[in-house]
Motif scaffolding. Structure first.
Motif, PDB file in Angstrom:
ATOM      1  N   SER A 265      46.322  42.967  32.645  1.00  0.00           N
ATOM      2  CA  SER A 265      46.166  44.359  32.234  1.00  0.00           C
ATOM      3  C   SER A 265      46.891  44.659  30.926  1.00  0.00           C
ATOM      4  O   SER A 265      47.773  43.910  30.488  1.00  0.00           O
ATOM      5  CB  SER A 265      46.710  45.285  33.329  1.00  0.00           C
ATOM      6  OG  SER A 265      48.130  45.314  33.309  1.00  0.00           O
TER       7      SER A 265
ATOM      8  N   GLU B 106      37.254  48.812  34.712  1.00  0.00           N
ATOM      9  CA  GLU B 106      35.839  49.141  34.557  1.00  0.00           C
ATOM     10  C   GLU B 106      35.382  48.811  33.135  1.00  0.00           C
ATOM     11  O   GLU B 106      36.053  49.111  32.154  1.00  0.00           O
ATOM     12  CB  GLU B 106      35.605  50.624  34.841  1.00  0.00           C
ATOM     13  CG  GLU B 106      34.148  50.973  35.035  1.00  0.00           C
ATOM     14  CD  GLU B 106      33.961  52.346  35.649  1.00  0.00           C
ATOM     15  OE1 GLU B 106      32.867  52.602  36.181  1.00  0.00           O
ATOM     16  OE2 GLU B 106      34.907  53.149  35.609  1.00  0.00           O
TER      17      GLU B 106
ATOM     18  N   ASN C 125      49.049  40.511  42.681  1.00  0.00           N
ATOM     19  CA  ASN C 125      49.604  41.645  41.930  1.00  0.00           C
ATOM     20  C   ASN C 125      50.160  41.201  40.577  1.00  0.00           C
ATOM     21  O   ASN C 125      49.995  41.889  39.569  1.00  0.00           O
ATOM     22  CB  ASN C 125      50.706  42.323  42.738  1.00  0.00           C
ATOM     23  CG  ASN C 125      50.176  43.066  43.947  1.00  0.00           C
ATOM     24  OD1 ASN C 125      48.988  43.353  44.041  1.00  0.00           O
ATOM     25  ND2 ASN C 125      51.051  43.367  44.894  1.00  0.00           N
TER      26      ASN C 125
ATOM     27  N   ARG D 111      37.750  45.477  43.092  1.00  0.00           N
ATOM     28  CA  ARG D 111      38.157  46.808  43.563  1.00  0.00           C
ATOM     29  C   ARG D 111      38.565  47.712  42.407  1.00  0.00           C
ATOM     30  O   ARG D 111      38.413  48.930  42.471  1.00  0.00           O
ATOM     31  CB  ARG D 111      39.323  46.683  44.552  1.00  0.00           C
ATOM     32  CG  ARG D 111      38.976  46.047  45.876  1.00  0.00           C
ATOM     33  CD  ARG D 111      40.138  46.117  46.854  1.00  0.00           C
ATOM     34  NE  ARG D 111      39.908  45.267  48.010  1.00  0.00           N
ATOM     35  CZ  ARG D 111      40.473  44.092  48.231  1.00  0.00           C
ATOM     36  NH1 ARG D 111      41.337  43.611  47.325  1.00  0.00           N
ATOM     37  NH2 ARG D 111      40.198  43.385  49.303  1.00  0.00           N
ATOM     38  N   LEU D 112      39.086  47.104  41.351  1.00  0.00           N
ATOM     39  CA  LEU D 112      39.542  47.869  40.190  1.00  0.00           C
ATOM     40  C   LEU D 112      38.433  48.074  39.164  1.00  0.00           C
ATOM     41  O   LEU D 112      38.692  48.485  38.038  1.00  0.00           O
ATOM     42  CB  LEU D 112      40.746  47.171  39.552  1.00  0.00           C
ATOM     43  CG  LEU D 112      42.019  47.166  40.403  1.00  0.00           C
ATOM     44  CD1 LEU D 112      43.086  46.268  39.789  1.00  0.00           C
ATOM     45  CD2 LEU D 112      42.559  48.576  40.589  1.00  0.00           C
ATOM     46  N   GLY D 113      37.204  47.796  39.550  1.00  0.00           N
ATOM     47  CA  GLY D 113      36.058  48.154  38.722  1.00  0.00           C
ATOM     48  C   GLY D 113      35.522  47.080  37.806  1.00  0.00           C
ATOM     49  O   GLY D 113      34.563  47.316  37.060  1.00  0.00           O
TER      50      GLY D 113
ATOM     51  N   GLU E 285      40.500  41.827  44.145  1.00  0.00           N
ATOM     52  CA  GLU E 285      41.318  42.894  43.556  1.00  0.00           C
ATOM     53  C   GLU E 285      40.722  43.366  42.244  1.00  0.00           C
ATOM     54  O   GLU E 285      40.664  44.583  41.984  1.00  0.00           O
ATOM     55  CB  GLU E 285      42.747  42.400  43.338  1.00  0.00           C
ATOM     56  CG  GLU E 285      43.717  43.481  42.868  1.00  0.00           C
ATOM     57  CD  GLU E 285      43.962  44.568  43.889  1.00  0.00           C
ATOM     58  OE1 GLU E 285      44.536  45.616  43.509  1.00  0.00           O
ATOM     59  OE2 GLU E 285      43.604  44.399  45.084  1.00  0.00           O
TER      60      GLU E 285
ATOM     61  N   MET F 107      45.829  52.621  39.619  1.00  0.00           N
ATOM     62  CA  MET F 107      44.981  51.812  38.744  1.00  0.00           C
ATOM     63  C   MET F 107      43.518  51.870  39.191  1.00  0.00           C
ATOM     64  O   MET F 107      42.779  50.908  39.090  1.00  0.00           O
ATOM     65  CB  MET F 107      45.465  50.356  38.704  1.00  0.00           C
ATOM     66  CG  MET F 107      46.824  50.164  38.062  1.00  0.00           C
ATOM     67  SD  MET F 107      47.402  48.459  38.085  1.00  0.00           S
ATOM     68  CE  MET F 107      46.278  47.690  36.928  1.00  0.00           C
ATOM     69  N   ASP F 108      43.085  53.001  39.701  1.00  0.00           N
ATOM     70  CA  ASP F 108      41.726  53.148  40.187  1.00  0.00           C
ATOM     71  C   ASP F 108      40.717  52.840  39.077  1.00  0.00           C
ATOM     72  O   ASP F 108      40.738  53.458  38.013  1.00  0.00           O
ATOM     73  CB  ASP F 108      41.509  54.566  40.715  1.00  0.00           C
ATOM     74  CG  ASP F 108      40.141  54.745  41.330  1.00  0.00           C
ATOM     75  OD1 ASP F 108      39.452  55.707  40.966  1.00  0.00           O
ATOM     76  OD2 ASP F 108      39.761  53.903  42.156  1.00  0.00           O
ATOM     77  N   LYS F 109      39.835  51.851  39.328  1.00  0.00           N
ATOM     78  CA  LYS F 109      38.805  51.434  38.365  1.00  0.00           C
ATOM     79  C   LYS F 109      39.399  51.111  36.986  1.00  0.00           C
ATOM     80  O   LYS F 109      38.775  51.307  35.956  1.00  0.00           O
ATOM     81  CB  LYS F 109      37.727  52.511  38.238  1.00  0.00           C
ATOM     82  CG  LYS F 109      37.056  52.855  39.559  1.00  0.00           C
ATOM     83  CD  LYS F 109      36.436  51.622  40.220  1.00  0.00           C
ATOM     84  CE  LYS F 109      35.790  51.983  41.555  1.00  0.00           C
ATOM     85  NZ  LYS F 109      35.290  50.781  42.280  1.00  0.00           N
ATOM     86  N   TYR F 110      40.601  50.564  36.986  1.00  0.00           N
ATOM     87  CA  TYR F 110      41.328  50.273  35.748  1.00  0.00           C
ATOM     88  C   TYR F 110      40.555  49.306  34.848  1.00  0.00           C
ATOM     89  O   TYR F 110      40.604  49.405  33.624  1.00  0.00           O
ATOM     90  CB  TYR F 110      42.689  49.675  36.102  1.00  0.00           C
ATOM     91  CG  TYR F 110      43.550  49.328  34.916  1.00  0.00           C
ATOM     92  CD1 TYR F 110      44.401  50.258  34.346  1.00  0.00           C
ATOM     93  CD2 TYR F 110      43.507  48.047  34.352  1.00  0.00           C
ATOM     94  CE1 TYR F 110      45.191  49.948  33.245  1.00  0.00           C
ATOM     95  CE2 TYR F 110      44.286  47.726  33.248  1.00  0.00           C
ATOM     96  CZ  TYR F 110      45.125  48.678  32.706  1.00  0.00           C
ATOM     97  OH  TYR F 110      45.896  48.365  31.617  1.00  0.00           O
TER      98      TYR F 110
END
Length: 244
Positions: free
Chosen positions: A224, A6, A217, A29-31, A26, A1-4
């Motif tokens: 999301s 953003e 989490n 960190r995910l944008g 968190e 979920m990198d930069k999910y």
């Protein structure tokens, strides 16, 4: 979920300690662009010094009118985490009016107030998003010396369903997360005594309390699009406590 996340903006109440701070970090960190709201000015300043790109806002959620003014000034959001809460461990026979009023002002009225402001703006700007309310296993199973807190979290569960019903047609999902004891700094202090924790642990099939990241989490999942068809649920993060 990198930069999910953003390009998305979130407000997290109670955002400078425990589960709230974990959620803020968190999302960051995910944008996401994140605003941490709390009445704890010193902790907000510390968070800001460590993470300058995280916005902060200071207000006491028990003050209805001040909260409206501050939250309204923050602009538009794609999502909200209502994490701020208070607990006064008092029994039914000893619970004070002050404890009841403060618990309801923050845990119930505070959620309605912040959600009302954000949701109205989301609807007016055709923003579809997600709201997560932090409830508790105490809304589902009785725990001694938590009468006002349990009442407030029962209200959170019920409010979550009404919010989901009313906001769903606008593309805004609303869910609750219901954790067991969580090992925040406060949680570790309160529940480190075996005589206090033994009974609770005996009712958790996994045999331990929740870590902050395990609750975070669940919150992030519900925020999301991976949870795009999940609405009006109360999600236990309790190691199976409610099964016993």
């Amino acid at each position: 979920m990198d930069k999910y996340f953003e390009g998305k903006r979130f407000l997290v109440t109670g955002g400078c300690q425990g589960m709230g701070k974990g959620t803020v970090l968190e999302l960051w960190r995910l944008g996401a662009d994140v605003v941490a709201l709390s009445h704890q000015a010193e902790n907000l300043a510390k968070l800001k010094s460590e993470y300058p790109s995280i916005e902060t806002a200071c207000v006491d959620l028990s003050d209805w009118h001040a909260t409206r003014e501050v939250v309204d000034s923050l602009g538009l959001f794609h999502g909200l985490v209502n994490c701020a809460g208070v607990v006064f461990p008092e029994s039914l026979l000893e619970c004070t009016l002050e404890a009841i009023d403060q618990t309801m002002n923050v845990n119930v009225k505070g959620i309605i107030n912040v959600t009302q402001i954000l949701a109205n703006k989301m609807i007016k700007n055709n923003i579809k998003g997600s709201i997560v309310n932090i409830s508790s296993q105490t809304s589902k199973a009785a725990i001694k010396d938590h009468v006002a807190y349990a009442a407030s979290k029962g209200a959170v569960d019920s409010m979550t369903q009404v919010m989901a019903l009313e906001l769903g047609p606008h593309g805004i999902r609303v869910n609750a997360v219901n954790p067991t004891v969580v090992m925040t700094e406060l949680g570790r202090r309160v529940w480190s005594e075996p005589s206090k924790s033994q009974y609770m642990l005996s009712k958790i099939p996994l045999g331990r309390f929740a870590e902050v990241q395990e609750v975070v989490n669940a919150i992030v999942f519900l925020l999301s699009n991976k949870a795009s068809m999940i609405n009006a649920v109360h999600l236990p993060v309790d190691g199976g406590f409610l099964a016993t």
